[in-house]
Design an enzyme around this catalytic site. Sequence first.
Site: not given
Length: 385
Positions: A75, A182, A203, A242, A328
Site C-alpha cells: 500500500t 500477489q 512480504a 529506520t 481491504c
Amino acid sequence: MVHRPIYLDCHATTPVDPRVLEAMLPFFTEQFGNPASLTHAYGWEAEAAVARSRQTLAAAINASPEEIVFTSGATEANNLAIKGIAEACFSRGRHIITVQTEHSAVLDPCKYLESLGFQVTYLPVQPDGLVNLDALDKAFRDDTILVSVMAANNEIGVLQPLAEIGMRCRDRKIIFHSDGAQSIGKIPLDVEAMRLDLLSLTAHKVYGPKGTGALYVRRRPRVPLAAQLHGGGHERGLRSGTLYTPQIVGFAKAVELGEAAMAAESARLTDLRQCLWNGLRPLGGLHLNGHATQRLPNNLNLSFDGVDGQALLLGLRGIVALSSGSACSTVSSAPSHVLKALGRDDALAYASLRFGLGRFTTAAEIDQVVAGVISTVQALRQVAE
C-alpha cells in the site's frame, strides 16, 4: 483443542513460514542494531543483513540492489509510486491510466489525485478480466505520465499482459507501474522483459511477515520520483524511516523460498485448484470469474446461482476460512468492484467465493472443502425455492 476451519484465504495473507521466522529471530535480539548506525559492529551487522536482503529481492525481479526501496508494504509502495510520479512529473502532464479492477491501494491514490486536478482513465476489462490492449492504445494522451496495471488480480487471480503493456509505455516514454503484491515468489517477474519502471511488493502474501514491502524504482533510464515521507534521508531520500531489519530479512527469505520452489509449487497448486473446480462443478449454476488459465495457480473465484451471499459465507464459517473479495474492502457493504467490472450483477457478485490455496494446503483439505461447499449450497438453494 478448538476446531479451526481450513484456511483458504491466502490472497488476504499467508502464515509466516517457519524457515522465515528462524531467519528473522536473531535480528530481534542478538543482531538488533540500527542499519543506519555505521560507527559500530551492531549497525554493521544490521546494514549487512539489509544489503543481502536487497540483493535477494533484486535478483528475484532481475533488478539491481540499488533499485529496491523498502517500505511498510505494498500500500505504501503504491502510494509512493503513484503520488510520487504525479508530483515529480507535474510539469509534464496530469493524466494517469489505470484499470477498474485494481486494488484500492491504487484506485484510492488515483481518486485523491483527481481531487487535485489530475485526470485518470479507468480502463474497463473484458469478461475474462484481461485488459483490452486496443482500449489502452486509445487511452494514451500527450499528457499521460503514468500507467498502473497490477500483475495479478487479488480477487480473480488474472495475470495481465505486462510485457505488452510495458512495450507500449516504453515506446511512448510513459512510466509504467505495477502492483506486484500477489505475484512475487509465485510467478516469474522480470522488470527488464516487462519494461517495468516501478513495481510494488509485499512480504505477507508470500509467507513473510506483515508490515514490510518494497518499491522497485528503475535507475536506467532514471524514474523521477517525489518522496512521500521525509526525515533522515533513508533509502536514498525516497523513503525516510529506520529500516525494520528483522522484517526485511524475513521478506527476503520468503521470496528466496518462493523463487526456489516456484515451478513445483505452481504445478501442485494448479492440480489442487483443478480438483476443487472439478469437485464443485456438479453443483451447477457456477460462474468462473476470471480467465480460465491466465491466472495465479492458487486462485479460484466462483459465483453461485440461487444463494444469498451472506448466508453462504455464514454457512461455511466453521468449515473453511475464505472471503468473497479483497480483505481491504470487507468493511464495505457494496458488491465487489472487480466482479462488477466483469459484468456480474449484484446478486452474483455477493454470492461469490474467492478460494486462495496455499503452501500448506493438502488434497485432503480440498476434499473436505468440496464436501462442505456442496452441502451448504444445496441447503441454501432448497431454502430459496
